[in-house]
Design an enzyme around this catalytic site. Structure first.
Site, PDB file in Angstrom:
ATOM      1  N   HIS A  76      -4.062  52.609  55.640  1.00  0.00           N
ATOM      2  CA  HIS A  76      -4.812  51.691  56.503  1.00  0.00           C
ATOM      3  C   HIS A  76      -4.780  52.197  57.945  1.00  0.00           C
ATOM      4  CE1 HIS A  76      -6.003  48.107  58.739  1.00  0.00           C
ATOM      5  NE2 HIS A  76      -4.830  48.093  59.335  1.00  0.00           N
ATOM      6  N   ASP A 105     -29.678  66.774  75.720  1.00  0.00           N
ATOM      7  CA  ASP A 105     -28.854  66.745  74.499  1.00  0.00           C
ATOM      8  C   ASP A 105     -27.428  67.067  74.919  1.00  0.00           C
ATOM      9  OD1 ASP A 105     -27.749  67.147  71.847  1.00  0.00           O
ATOM     10  OD2 ASP A 105     -29.802  67.413  71.161  1.00  0.00           O
ATOM     11  N   TRP A 141       2.008  55.773  59.182  1.00  0.00           N
ATOM     12  CA  TRP A 141       1.093  56.724  59.817  1.00  0.00           C
ATOM     13  C   TRP A 141       1.822  57.609  60.798  1.00  0.00           C
ATOM     14  CZ3 TRP A 141      -1.138  57.543  64.806  1.00  0.00           C
ATOM     15  CH2 TRP A 141      -0.618  56.727  65.815  1.00  0.00           C
ATOM     16  N   SER A 168     -11.875  68.627  64.634  1.00  0.00           N
ATOM     17  CA  SER A 168     -13.089  67.875  64.920  1.00  0.00           C
ATOM     18  C   SER A 168     -13.003  67.196  66.289  1.00  0.00           C
ATOM     19  CB  SER A 168     -13.312  66.843  63.817  1.00  0.00           C
ATOM     20  OG  SER A 168     -14.203  65.858  64.236  1.00  0.00           O
ATOM     21  N   SER A 169     -11.864  66.554  66.558  1.00  0.00           N
ATOM     22  CA  SER A 169     -11.710  65.839  67.832  1.00  0.00           C
ATOM     23  C   SER A 169     -11.743  66.789  69.009  1.00  0.00           C
ATOM     24  CB  SER A 169     -10.382  65.085  67.865  1.00  0.00           C
ATOM     25  OG  SER A 169     -10.408  64.034  66.967  1.00  0.00           O
ATOM     26  N   HIS A 252       1.323  58.446  72.418  1.00  0.00           N
ATOM     27  CA  HIS A 252       0.993  57.503  73.472  1.00  0.00           C
ATOM     28  C   HIS A 252      -0.336  57.794  74.161  1.00  0.00           C
ATOM     29  CE1 HIS A 252       1.618  53.742  75.263  1.00  0.00           C
ATOM     30  NE2 HIS A 252       1.061  54.255  76.327  1.00  0.00           N
ATOM     31  N   GLU A 254      -2.691  59.092  72.735  1.00  0.00           N
ATOM     32  CA  GLU A 254      -3.616  58.684  71.673  1.00  0.00           C
ATOM     33  C   GLU A 254      -3.997  57.211  71.806  1.00  0.00           C
ATOM     34  OE1 GLU A 254      -5.278  60.089  69.318  1.00  0.00           O
ATOM     35  OE2 GLU A 254      -5.762  58.420  67.992  1.00  0.00           O
ATOM     36  N   TYR A 256      -4.347  55.605  74.504  1.00  0.00           N
ATOM     37  CA  TYR A 256      -5.369  55.485  75.542  1.00  0.00           C
ATOM     38  C   TYR A 256      -6.668  56.156  75.135  1.00  0.00           C
ATOM     39  CZ  TYR A 256      -1.605  53.405  78.006  1.00  0.00           C
ATOM     40  OH  TYR A 256      -0.591  52.568  78.331  1.00  0.00           O
ATOM     41  N   SER A 267     -17.154  47.938  80.779  1.00  0.00           N
ATOM     42  CA  SER A 267     -17.607  48.073  82.165  1.00  0.00           C
ATOM     43  C   SER A 267     -19.115  48.267  82.263  1.00  0.00           C
ATOM     44  CB  SER A 267     -16.903  49.254  82.841  1.00  0.00           C
ATOM     45  OG  SER A 267     -15.508  49.079  82.760  1.00  0.00           O
ATOM     46  N   HIS A 301       9.001  55.076  74.969  1.00  0.00           N
ATOM     47  CA  HIS A 301       9.144  53.621  74.812  1.00  0.00           C
ATOM     48  C   HIS A 301       8.824  53.193  73.377  1.00  0.00           C
ATOM     49  CE1 HIS A 301       4.705  53.154  76.210  1.00  0.00           C
ATOM     50  NE2 HIS A 301       4.748  53.101  74.913  1.00  0.00           N
ATOM     51  N   HIS A 302       8.283  54.115  72.572  1.00  0.00           N
ATOM     52  CA  HIS A 302       8.065  53.803  71.155  1.00  0.00           C
ATOM     53  C   HIS A 302       9.354  53.956  70.359  1.00  0.00           C
ATOM     54  CE1 HIS A 302       3.634  53.636  71.281  1.00  0.00           C
ATOM     55  NE2 HIS A 302       3.772  54.474  72.281  1.00  0.00           N
ATOM     56  N   THR A 327      -3.768  48.916  84.840  1.00  0.00           N
ATOM     57  CA  THR A 327      -4.439  48.091  83.835  1.00  0.00           C
ATOM     58  C   THR A 327      -4.802  46.743  84.433  1.00  0.00           C
ATOM     59  OG1 THR A 327      -2.976  49.165  82.259  1.00  0.00           O
ATOM     60  CG2 THR A 327      -4.317  47.373  81.435  1.00  0.00           C
ATOM     61  N   LYS A 330      -7.915  46.894  86.467  1.00  0.00           N
ATOM     62  CA  LYS A 330      -9.137  46.858  85.656  1.00  0.00           C
ATOM     63  C   LYS A 330      -9.515  45.416  85.304  1.00  0.00           C
ATOM     64  CE  LYS A 330      -9.480  51.332  83.572  1.00  0.00           C
ATOM     65  NZ  LYS A 330     -10.913  51.428  83.837  1.00  0.00           N
ATOM     66  N   ARG A 449       8.483  44.909  60.288  1.00  0.00           N
ATOM     67  CA  ARG A 449       7.171  45.344  59.817  1.00  0.00           C
ATOM     68  C   ARG A 449       7.356  46.232  58.589  1.00  0.00           C
ATOM     69  NH1 ARG A 449       5.474  50.057  64.134  1.00  0.00           N
ATOM     70  NH2 ARG A 449       3.678  50.242  62.765  1.00  0.00           N
TER      71      ARG A 449
END
Lengths: 524, 371
Positions: A76, A105, A141, A168-169, A252, A254, A256, A267, A301-302, A327, A330, A449
């Protein structure tokens, strides 16, 4: 005359049917491919989430065994992160960036074709790993070693799939950067670019910086599994915690990568329906850059509970808390954009307002998670699950839904069904909160979890959460129906679509012709 | 919207009631009441941060919802065209910064306190295994495994679930109250994480690492938690249970454990095939989680015992796998977890149950010779 030119182009150069899509180098075609792919993955990944929620509907094991449960949570997440959200935003980038900067293009059209067509193969490989002996990847994951070392061949398939997604990315990111730097219309200086283009420019740099890091981490995992290395095996002098450091150095930024383009979409939408320019454009750009920079120095922090030295814990606590400043800027700017506007609430605006509101809840729980001592209580509980779904579903996914409603008339030439759009919005928002808000309480009460079964005191909120999840999942079928209906028919959209929106994309006809801005527009 | 929500909640509540048959429902909204000083500090910190967040939230979204109400086009609002304000933007960059400093100060103090494991009265080494905990009272020579004791029938819905469903173990960790207990965490196979919410203690148990943490329990009682790091198939089935006794009771308990550990093993007794089979059937429950109650295995890398080439093959190989495990799989080394009698009997059982019918037997003395 322009129309005649378009027609002759299509007649001469473009194969039709399936070959059109396989060989296309057109940014709009490729954008469509990315968006359809993303929606498909969103539904597949969502179905897996429903398997998880069905098992958690009641205490006890009813539907799946624990091993398959772990495969579902793992798949998932991988599918939603790499298959739904990331390609979804690349789809938006493909469609909108050339039109927003006045380019005909993307700069590298053939590369563009290749970046997309890698993805279906990568995800076929990832999904087919569910059917190999031993089942799919089941270590989460995050693929933490040494648990991933134990997995079957599905882990190897996942690693190769991640390599392909990474290629690809990176190719997509290179294309976006080159396009933005080289293809802007005369007069379109960097500080005149729409904010969506800015957020994607910064995201693209993040992608190039961290996707290779993930590739490195999973390659080390692969050699640990098969070629006798011991990067992550303490018995051979390796270090299991090092995997987590490398993974989150990717992970991390990732986060963002998945949220900055959403900020960009929001925006664009809010000023249009406030009938006001975006408040504090310059600080918005700076805040985005600031968030991107900070994302490289907060990764640990993870993993506060892995046993870091006190100095390390303090550093990562302070740096993480700092992210609240840009943040916050924003959010304040979005609210100020609405302030004293002339607001209307068409479906895109409803989604945008909900994203600001709900994302901020995720932002606040993020700030709570940054407080290291408290994180020891929240870590790896449902509080974290609630937190990142507020950020990724009501942040990233709902921003994409809003963006889809916002630009669908430009893409298809038809207005979507406003009434159905609003129903979809309310169903999504309500069921989203029914699903995920109670998970905060579950986490605080002590539910870890990634468990397939739970103690009886967690039953009540799990029942509510599961009911909400099924409502949320079914509501998305309505989204698919609205899109299909909009593609096929509907009221003809005007070129401007909305009331005097800003941006070059609204100066071209609706639907946008196959080739736009073959002569660059003049931006004053 | 609200009626809808209420309906869902009511429906959920009704389902629950019918399902669990419990009179009361648990609707806890916050962290559980702590029983340690650190737990208390964390709770206060959590409440403080939550309160600050809520205040900011209501202020910011107060503005937004006022705007949504007052600045609608349908109410005749016309759009102002201002697009920035340097002073305002500076103010709302700087104010949050100071709020954050205000949050960081108590957080830092608590964190420093949490990491101070010095001057402990007792040290317990906690080792994570797939899927159980091992506790060792250092310098006292007492150690034991702690495994989930909820019967499979309850998990599979064939029996009513008990009060402490999934949060009960055979041998709880026994700790004294009012003494500073230092924990050392490590793991044998993959990463686990040991958590008791009411202590505010959570730390990863990582192979090759020794992590530290501490607690001081203020009230006798039984405290429950779970493994919080995904550790494979039965991650959801390795609870933590701590029984906190008064220092006097604890000392008495520890002395009792020491004398029990000193007693000679009964391995020297006469071991007939029938006794080995009966004993082995009991021990096999530790294998059944992965290899199946009927020896049929579990899909996803947990092979069957019935008809297995290792079980029906040479006995030496069978003993080796059970005692030393297989690297790179979840099959761990049971050498240190089982006694000679248990290893011998479970191997005998596996070789003769599930239609394997090899007919041979392994004696405890064979196993002790291998150690």
């Amino acid at each position: 005359m322009a129309t005649a030119e378009v027609a002759s182009h299509e007649g001469h150069h473009h194969p039709t049917g399936i070959m059109r899509w396989l060989t296309t180098t057109n940014h709009k075609d490729i954008g469509t491919l990315y968006l359809c792919f993303s929606l498909t993955m969103f539904l597949i990944g969502g179905f897996m989430a429903l398997v998880v929620r069905a098992e958690l509907f009641q205490p006890g094991l009813q539907i799946v065994d624990p091993h398959f449960f772990n495969q579902m949570t793992t798949m998932h997440a991988l599918i939603m992160v790499f298959g739904a959200i990331m390609p979804g935003f690349v789809g938006f980038a493909n469609w909108m960036i050339p039109m927003m900067v006045g380019a005909p293009d993307m700069a590298l059209p053939r590369l563009n074709n290749w970046s997309f067509w890698i993805l279906p193969f990568a995800f076929t490989m990832l999904l087919s790993s569910l059917f190999v002996p031993g089942g799919g990847p089941a270590a989460g994951w995050t693929l933490y070693a040494p648990l991933t070392i134990q997995g079957g061949m599905s882990v190897d398939m996942t690693i190769f799939a991640i390599h392909m997604m990474g290629i690809s990315s990176i190719l997509g990111a290179i294309n976006i950067i080159v396009t933005i730097f080289n293809m802007r219309a005369p007069g379109m200086s960097l500080m005149k670019m729409p904010l969506f283009v800015w957020t994607w420019l910064i995201t693209a740099f993040l992608l190039i910086a961290v996707m290779p890091v993930l590739a490195g981490a999973v390659t080390m995992l692969l050699t640990d599994r098969h070629f006798g290395t011991a990067f992550f095996d303490p018995a051979g002098g390796g270090d299991p915690v090092m995997f987590q450091h490398i993974f989150w150095f990717f992970g991390h930024p990732e986060v963002y990568i998945m949220i900055l383009p959403a900020f960009g979409i929001i925006s664009e939408i809010i000023p249009t329906f406030s009938r006001k320019p975006l408040f504090g454009y310059t600080t918005m750009v700076l805040a985005t850059a600031c968030i991107a920079f900070l994302s490289f120095v907060v990764w640990a922090h993870h993993m506060f509970t892995v046993g870091m030295p006190l100095a390390g814990e303090l550093f990562f606590m302070y740096s993480t808390m700092l992210i609240a400043v840009p943040t916050g800027v924003k959010v304040f700017n979005w609210v100020s954009t609405m302030w004293r506007g002339a607001l209307t609430f068409e479906t895109p605006m409803l989604f945008a307002v909900a994203v600001v509101f709900l994302f901020t809840i995720g932002g606040f729980s993020g700030l709570m998670l940054a407080i290291t001592p408290a994180d020891f209580q929240y870590h790896d509980t449902y509080f974290v699950v609630a937190h990142f779904h507020y950020v990724l579903f009501s942040g990233a996914a709902m921003a994409m839904m809003g963006g889809a409603y916002y630009w669908l008339p430009k893409w298809t030439g038809h207005m979507y069904d406003e009434k159905l759009g609003k129903i979809h919005f309310w169903l999504t928002t309500i069921f989203f909160n029914v699903t995920f808000f109670p998970q905060h309480f579950l986490g605080l009460a002590g539910m870890p979890r990634r468990i397939p079964d739970y103690a009886l005191q967690f039953t009540e909120f799990n029942v509510i959460s599961s009911l909400g999840a099924f409502g949320l999942g079914l509501s998305q079928l309505l989204f698919v129906y609205i899109i299909v209906k909009c593609v096929r028919s509907g009221v003809r959209a005007t070129d401007e679509v909305w009331e005097r929106p800003r941006g070059l994309e609204w100066t071209v006809p609706s639907p946008a012709p196959y080739h736009t801005f073959e002569t660059p527009p003049k931006v004053i | 919207m609200l009626t809808h929500l209420r309906k869902v909640v009511l429906l959920g509540g009704a389902t629950l009631f019918a399902m669990t048959g419990r009179a009361g429902a648990a609707w806890d909204l916050n962290l559980p009441p702590p029983v340690s000083p650190i737990g208390q500090e964390i709770l206060e910190l959590h409440n403080l941060i939550l309160l600050i967040c809520l205040i900011i939230f209501f202020v910011v979204f107060g503005f937004m919802f006022y705007s949504i109400w007052a600045h609608r086009k349908s109410r005749g609002s016309t759009a102002a065209q201002f697009s920035h304000s340097n002073s305002l933007e500076l103010v709302w960059t700087i104010i949050p910064f100071f709020i954050l400093i205000g949050m960081a100060i108590p957080s830092t103090a608590t964190l420093i306190n949490m990491e101070d494991t010095s001057k402990a009265d007792l040290t317990v080494k906690v080792t994570g295994y797939q899927w159980k905990w091992h506790y060792e009272y250092q310098k006292h020579g007492v150690g034991f495994y702690s495994t989930l004791s909820t019967p499979r029938a309850q998990i599979e819905g064939k029996a009513p679930k008990g009060e402490h469903y999934l949060l009960e173990v055979d041998n709880p960790l026994v700790l004294p109250t009012d003494r500073k207990v230092r924990f050392l965490f490590t793991a044998n196979d993959v990463i686990h994480s040991w958590w008791v919410p009411k202590f505010g203690t959570k730390k990863d148990a990582i192979p090759g690492y020794i992590n530290e943490s501490w607690t001081l329990i203020e009230k006798p009682g039984t405290y429950r938690g779970q493994c919080t790091e995904l550790c494979g198939k039965d991650h959801g089935f390795m609870p933590v249970v701590v029984e906190a006794k008064t220092p006097e009771e604890f000392d008495a308990w520890l002395t009792g454990q020491k004398s029990a550990a000193a007693k000679p093993d009964t391995a020297a007794a006469e071991w007939t095939n029938d006794r080995l089979m009966a004993e082995g059937g009991q021990v096999y429950s530790k294998c059944a989680g992965c290899h199946g109650v009927d020896g049929g295995g579990t899909p996803g890398g947990f092979p069957a015992i019935a008809g297995s080439s290792i079980v029906t093959g040479p006995v030496d190989r069978h003993i080796d796998v059970v005692m030393n495990g297989r690297s790179g799989t979840s099959m761990q080394a049971f050498k240190d977890q089982l006694t000679d009698v248990e290893v011998a009997s479970v191997i005998t059982y596996q070789r003769n149950a599930f239609g394997n019918d090899i007919g041979d037997a392994v004696l405890p003395s064979q196993i002790s010779a291998l150690r």
